[in-house]
Scaffold this motif. Structure first.
Motif, PDB file in Angstrom:
ATOM      1  N   SER A   1       0.701  -1.131  -0.264  1.00  0.00           N
ATOM      2  CA  SER A   1       0.175   0.110   0.111  1.00  0.00           C
ATOM      3  C   SER A   1       0.606   1.360   0.008  1.00  0.00           C
ATOM      4  O   SER A   1       0.300   1.844  -0.756  1.00  0.00           O
ATOM      5  N   ILE A   2       1.962   1.432   1.028  1.00  0.00           N
ATOM      6  CA  ILE A   2       2.633   1.829   0.653  1.00  0.00           C
ATOM      7  C   ILE A   2       3.116   2.811  -0.675  1.00  0.00           C
ATOM      8  O   ILE A   2       3.826   4.047  -0.907  1.00  0.00           O
ATOM      9  N   GLN A   3       3.498   1.689  -1.536  1.00  0.00           N
ATOM     10  CA  GLN A   3       4.462   1.789  -2.973  1.00  0.00           C
ATOM     11  C   GLN A   3       3.092   2.520  -3.679  1.00  0.00           C
ATOM     12  O   GLN A   3       3.142   2.207  -4.656  1.00  0.00           O
ATOM     13  N   GLY A   4       1.457   2.329  -3.167  1.00  0.00           N
ATOM     14  CA  GLY A   4       0.740   2.009  -4.147  1.00  0.00           C
ATOM     15  C   GLY A   4       0.768   3.686  -4.204  1.00  0.00           C
ATOM     16  O   GLY A   4       0.776   4.837  -4.193  1.00  0.00           O
ATOM     17  N   ALA A   5      -1.028   4.062  -5.076  1.00  0.00           N
ATOM     18  CA  ALA A   5      -1.667   5.656  -5.014  1.00  0.00           C
ATOM     19  C   ALA A   5      -1.935   6.352  -4.088  1.00  0.00           C
ATOM     20  O   ALA A   5      -2.146   7.856  -3.637  1.00  0.00           O
ATOM     21  N   SER A   6      -2.694   5.297  -2.806  1.00  0.00           N
ATOM     22  CA  SER A   6      -3.448   6.044  -2.365  1.00  0.00           C
ATOM     23  C   SER A   6      -2.575   5.895  -0.594  1.00  0.00           C
ATOM     24  O   SER A   6      -2.291   5.493   0.288  1.00  0.00           O
TER      25      SER A   6
ATOM     26  N   LEU B   1       6.569   5.004   7.182  1.00  0.00           N
ATOM     27  CA  LEU B   1       6.943   5.652   5.492  1.00  0.00           C
ATOM     28  C   LEU B   1       5.202   5.917   5.443  1.00  0.00           C
ATOM     29  O   LEU B   1       5.390   7.120   4.668  1.00  0.00           O
ATOM     30  N   ALA B   2       3.819   5.607   6.746  1.00  0.00           N
ATOM     31  CA  ALA B   2       3.223   6.151   5.404  1.00  0.00           C
ATOM     32  C   ALA B   2       3.180   6.655   6.150  1.00  0.00           C
ATOM     33  O   ALA B   2       1.954   8.135   5.399  1.00  0.00           O
ATOM     34  N   GLN B   3       3.470   7.307   7.122  1.00  0.00           N
ATOM     35  CA  GLN B   3       2.539   8.752   8.177  1.00  0.00           C
ATOM     36  C   GLN B   3       3.555   9.797   6.878  1.00  0.00           C
ATOM     37  O   GLN B   3       3.128  10.855   7.283  1.00  0.00           O
ATOM     38  N   ASN B   4       4.612   9.482   6.243  1.00  0.00           N
ATOM     39  CA  ASN B   4       5.615  10.219   5.511  1.00  0.00           C
ATOM     40  C   ASN B   4       4.585  10.774   4.292  1.00  0.00           C
ATOM     41  O   ASN B   4       4.165  11.458   3.623  1.00  0.00           O
ATOM     42  N   LYS B   5       3.980   9.483   3.579  1.00  0.00           N
ATOM     43  CA  LYS B   5       3.330   9.206   2.520  1.00  0.00           C
ATOM     44  C   LYS B   5       1.831  10.283   2.254  1.00  0.00           C
ATOM     45  O   LYS B   5       1.479  10.843   2.064  1.00  0.00           O
ATOM     46  N   ALA B   6       1.486  10.157   3.837  1.00  0.00           N
ATOM     47  CA  ALA B   6       0.696  10.950   3.999  1.00  0.00           C
ATOM     48  C   ALA B   6       0.477  11.904   4.562  1.00  0.00           C
ATOM     49  O   ALA B   6      -0.479  13.065   4.993  1.00  0.00           O
ATOM     50  N   GLY B   7       1.364  12.272   4.260  1.00  0.00           N
ATOM     51  CA  GLY B   7       2.080  14.340   4.835  1.00  0.00           C
ATOM     52  C   GLY B   7       1.918  14.379   6.102  1.00  0.00           C
ATOM     53  O   GLY B   7       1.048  15.456   6.414  1.00  0.00           O
TER      54      GLY B   7
END
Length: 231
Positions: free
Chosen positions: A44-49, A76-82
């Motif tokens: 999911s982290i590699q995905g678009a959402s 990583l997910a928190q960084n991706k989510a801003g």
């Protein structure tokens, strides 16, 4: 009851198998996803959402809160989510909990380097140093950044760690030349010996010969240690 038992057994086996067969992770029923959830969160982290990545990482934390890998994926997910501030806290927790987690230790080493904290960067560097899966090229880049810090706090911290136990100095002699310059390698052998490290004589002789082909001056520094410790 037998049918329920069989269902549980199959679910658990599928979850365990997903550790080696990534495609199986999505097929594991929700109640049995533990190992599979780590696979799903990473994908999911590699995905678009970003929202889905954060949701799957949070679900992983609920299911597997202890492994450092779970907290690293959350970061990583928190960084991706801003949410980089939350991600920073999470990566620090991951590195504190999992000294063997290469990605978390590399992240912490880079954070320490960016903050100019030589001793902390040195500790994280050595945590990576003893992990065979850490990449040599990455280690060379980190060592150059480490020794580029002002002062000698980083070098002093590395030498103290190497001198601390036989395990550290054996590992250092075995891998040091692969991940740092001959000059730095020789300086650390010399300083760690002054702090009480007892380097293995055959290993010292071997690295002296190897360093001599690249940097005769550095080899001479190691030879002096060899003469003192192995007359």
């Amino acid at each position: 009851m037998l049918a329920v038992f069989a269902l549980v057994t199959v679910g658990l086996q599928m979850d365990r198998q997903s550790a080696s067969t990534a495609q199986l992770a999505a097929l594991v029923p929700q109640p049995f996803r533990h190992t599979a959830q780590a696979r799903i969160a990473a994908a999911s982290i590699q995905g678009a959402s970003p929202e889905q990545a954060l949701e799957e990482a949070q679900r992983l934390i609920v299911r597997r809160p202890m492994p450092a890998q779970s907290i690293r994926l959350l970061a990583l997910a928190q960084n991706k989510a801003g949410a980089p501030g939350e991600g920073l806290i999470s990566i620090q927790l991951a590195a504190r909990r999992g000294w063997r987690d290469v990605a978390a230790q590399e992240a912490m080493a880079r954070l320490a380097l960016s903050a100019g904290d030589g001793p902390e960067a040195a500790r994280r560097y050595m945590a990576l140093f003893v992990r065979p899966e850490s990449n040599d090229e990455t280690m060379r880049q980190l060592s150059e950044a480490l020794f580029a810090l002002p002062g000698e706090e980083a070098q002093d911290a590395l030498a103290a760690i190497i001198a601390d136990s036989e395990r550290w100095n054996v590992s250092f002699l075995r891998r040091g030349l692969q991940v740092m310059s001959a000059r730095r390698f020789a300086a650390l052998i010399e300083e760690s010996a002054s702090l009480g490290a007892r380097h293995e004589c055959a290993a010292l002789m071997n690295v002296t010969q190897r360093v001599a082909r690249e940097d005769p001056a550095a080899a001479e520094r190691i030879r002096r240690v060899l003469d003192r410790q192995c007359p």
